[in-house]
Scaffold this active site. Structure first.
Site, PDB file in Angstrom:
ATOM      1  N   ASN A  92       0.830  -1.206   0.000  1.00 22.06           N
ATOM      2  CA  ASN A  92       0.000   0.000   0.000  1.00 22.06           C
ATOM      3  C   ASN A  92       0.864   1.255   0.000  1.00 22.06           C
ATOM      4  O   ASN A  92       1.978   1.256   0.527  1.00 22.06           O
ATOM      5  CB  ASN A  92      -0.912   0.006   1.229  1.00 22.06           C
ATOM      6  CG  ASN A  92      -1.808  -1.219   1.252  1.00 22.06           C
ATOM      7  OD1 ASN A  92      -1.977  -1.878   0.226  1.00 22.06           O
ATOM      8  ND2 ASN A  92      -2.367  -1.535   2.397  1.00 22.06           N
ATOM      9  N   HIS A 109       5.748  -0.735  -2.878  1.00 21.52           N
ATOM     10  CA  HIS A 109       5.323  -0.026  -4.092  1.00 21.52           C
ATOM     11  C   HIS A 109       5.444   1.489  -3.942  1.00 21.52           C
ATOM     12  O   HIS A 109       4.736   2.248  -4.604  1.00 21.52           O
ATOM     13  CB  HIS A 109       3.888  -0.425  -4.468  1.00 21.52           C
ATOM     14  CG  HIS A 109       3.791  -1.837  -4.978  1.00 21.52           C
ATOM     15  ND1 HIS A 109       2.624  -2.568  -4.998  1.00 21.52           N
ATOM     16  CD2 HIS A 109       4.744  -2.664  -5.506  1.00 21.52           C
ATOM     17  CE1 HIS A 109       2.857  -3.774  -5.509  1.00 21.52           C
ATOM     18  NE2 HIS A 109       4.134  -3.858  -5.807  1.00 21.52           N
ATOM     19  N   CYS A 120      12.958  18.961 -12.354  1.00 22.18           N
ATOM     20  CA  CYS A 120      14.078  19.373 -11.479  1.00 22.18           C
ATOM     21  C   CYS A 120      14.268  18.434 -10.293  1.00 22.18           C
ATOM     22  O   CYS A 120      15.139  18.661  -9.462  1.00 22.18           O
ATOM     23  CB  CYS A 120      13.875  20.806 -11.000  1.00 22.18           C
ATOM     24  SG  CYS A 120      12.558  20.972  -9.778  1.00 22.18           S
TER      25      CYS A 120
HETATM   26  P1  OAD Z   1      -6.092  -6.262  -4.340  1.00 23.36           P
HETATM   27  O1  OAD Z   1      -7.123  -5.223  -4.555  1.00 23.36           O
HETATM   28  O2  OAD Z   1      -5.615  -7.007  -5.525  1.00 23.36           O
HETATM   29  O3  OAD Z   1      -6.613  -7.329  -3.294  1.00 23.36           O
HETATM   30  C1  OAD Z   1      -7.233  -6.946  -2.099  1.00 23.36           C
HETATM   31  C2  OAD Z   1      -7.457  -8.195  -1.270  1.00 23.36           C
HETATM   32  O4  OAD Z   1      -7.970  -7.790  -0.011  1.00 23.36           O
HETATM   33  C3  OAD Z   1      -8.457  -9.184  -1.872  1.00 23.36           C
HETATM   34  O5  OAD Z   1      -7.917 -10.491  -1.805  1.00 23.36           O
HETATM   35  C4  OAD Z   1      -9.686  -9.054  -0.958  1.00 23.36           C
HETATM   36  O6  OAD Z   1     -10.373 -10.284  -0.776  1.00 23.36           O
HETATM   37  C5  OAD Z   1      -9.054  -8.620   0.346  1.00 23.36           C
HETATM   38  N1  OAD Z   1      -9.928  -7.792   1.217  1.00 23.36           N
HETATM   39  C6  OAD Z   1     -10.820  -6.837   0.871  1.00 23.36           C
HETATM   40  N2  OAD Z   1     -11.361  -6.256   1.942  1.00 23.36           N
HETATM   41  C7  OAD Z   1     -10.790  -6.868   3.026  1.00 23.36           C
HETATM   42  C8  OAD Z   1     -10.924  -6.718   4.440  1.00 23.36           C
HETATM   43  N3  OAD Z   1     -11.751  -5.808   4.983  1.00 23.36           N
HETATM   44  N4  OAD Z   1     -10.162  -7.502   5.228  1.00 23.36           N
HETATM   45  C9  OAD Z   1      -9.320  -8.436   4.707  1.00 23.36           C
HETATM   46  N5  OAD Z   1      -9.151  -8.613   3.387  1.00 23.36           N
HETATM   47  C10 OAD Z   1      -9.869  -7.846   2.555  1.00 23.36           C
HETATM   48  O7  OAD Z   1      -4.888  -5.528  -3.583  1.00 23.36           O
HETATM   49  P2  OAD Z   1      -3.340  -5.925  -3.507  1.00 23.36           P
HETATM   50  O8  OAD Z   1      -3.168  -7.384  -3.388  1.00 23.36           O
HETATM   51  O9  OAD Z   1      -2.755  -5.072  -2.469  1.00 23.36           O
HETATM   52  O10 OAD Z   1       0.093  -2.214  -7.451  1.00 23.36           O
HETATM   53  O11 OAD Z   1      -2.841  -5.445  -4.921  1.00 23.36           O
HETATM   54  C11 OAD Z   1      -1.481  -5.552  -5.222  1.00 23.36           C
HETATM   55  C12 OAD Z   1      -1.052  -4.448  -6.149  1.00 23.36           C
HETATM   56  O12 OAD Z   1      -1.916  -4.408  -7.296  1.00 23.36           O
HETATM   57  C13 OAD Z   1      -1.195  -3.040  -5.594  1.00 23.36           C
HETATM   58  O13 OAD Z   1      -0.122  -2.676  -4.767  1.00 23.36           O
HETATM   59  C14 OAD Z   1      -1.223  -2.197  -6.836  1.00 23.36           C
HETATM   60  C15 OAD Z   1      -2.234  -3.024  -7.585  1.00 23.36           C
HETATM   61  O14 OAD Z   1      -2.314  -2.877  -8.946  1.00 23.36           O
HETATM   62  C16 OAD Z   1       0.518  -1.215  -8.224  1.00 23.36           C
HETATM   63  O15 OAD Z   1      -0.204  -0.256  -8.478  1.00 23.36           O
HETATM   64  C17 OAD Z   1       1.906  -1.394  -8.744  1.00 23.36           C
END
Ligand code: OAD
Length: 239
Positions: A92, A109, A120
């Site tokens: 995050n 990230h 600059c």
């Molecule tokens: P995702 O949006 O891919 O996944 C979020 C995860 O959190 C899912 O598996 C959901 O089931 C889970 N989730 C949602 N709400 C929740 C809650 N209240 N408690 C527990 N789990 C919950 O997010 P990331 O895996 O972080 O990269 O995504 C990885 C990367 O993809 C990000 O850092 C970003 C994105 O594209 C870049 O921008 C380079």
């Protein structure tokens, strides 16, 4: 967990959902509204920064400027205070772990707290950026770019090294709120597993890690699960 000497957490967008920040994938996710290749790829930003600022970054700024740590972030801060959690590796960019009080956070990230002028190299805090005029510009006239990693950009070596070190020396890895879809972050639990750590996954749903990498899967909202876990730990520690 109570007898653990070194817990490391890998967190993803799901941990910040309860702070009002939408995830990327799944229901209500950002990539349902926006094509990441059109708005989150470095080539897209370089080609048309005004478009990316106008559609995606402006909205992110409003949401992140106003977001505060939720009970899951605070729970991890408490685990550090109890001497159990050493490091957080987060995908995050919202800075909420540091705001909650964690002191060793690898922002895999990058972070959204700062912008860098593409001309600059001057840095400016995102909170001070005026979004009245898009794209926001530095005094020199250059356009600001958030200090986040876009798709197509390399993860800085120092983040990779610190994450590998933390993962390979922990005895428990908590994997919280990540869909484990984006590499190389999604391989970090594998490093922990190969170093014989127990992998505990906390998520609303199963992920590609669930079948072979995770030793335990706790289904539920990160805030609620961590609150229950910490209450139990405090009880066992007689606190
Ligand atoms: P995702 O949006 O891919 O996944 C979020 C995860 O959190 C899912 O598996 C959901 O089931 C889970 N989730 C949602 N709400 C929740 C809650 N209240 N408690 C527990 N789990 C919950 O997010 P990331 O895996 O972080 O990269 O995504 C990885 C990367 O993809 C990000 O850092 C970003 C994105 O594209 C870049 O921008 C380079």
């Amino acid at each position: 967990m109570v007898s653990s000497k070194n817990i490391v957490a890998l967190t993803g967008a799901g941990i910040s959902v309860e702070s009002g920040i939408p995830p990327f994938r799944g229901k209500g996710g950002l990539w349902e509204k926006f094509d990441p290749m059109e708005y989150a790829h470095i080539d897209a930003f370089m080609k048309n920064p005004a478009k990316v600022w106008d559609v995606l970054i402006k909205e992110m700024k409003v949401i992140i400027d106003n977001a505060r740590p939720n009970t899951a972030h605070k729970g991890l801060a408490k685990l550090e205070k109890l001497g159990l959690l050493k490091t957080i590796i987060t995908q995050n960019v919202d800075g909420l772990h540091q705001m909650a009080g964690n002191t060793d956070v690898v922002e895999f990230h990058g972070n959204f707290a700062w912008q860098r002028c593409m001309e600059c190299n001057n840095k400016c805090e995102t909170i001070k950026i005026d979004i009245g005029k898009i794209p926001p510009r530095c005094e020199c006239g250059g356009i600001y770019k958030p200090e986040c990693i876009f798709f197509g950009e390399m993860i800085p070596q120092q983040y990779l090294r610190r994450s590998e070190m933390a993962a390979s020396t922990c005895d428990i890895m908590l994997v919280i709120g990540t869909s484990a879809n984006v590499q190389p972050a999604a391989s970090i639990p594998l490093i922990a597993k190969q170093a014989r750590a127990k992998v505990i996954e906390i998520n609303l749903e199963r992920t590609p890690l669930s079948k072979e990498i995770s030793d335990y899967i706790i289904m539920g909202k990160a805030g609620e699960v961590l609150t229950t876990l910490i209450n139990e730990i405090e009880h066992l520690l007689n606190l």
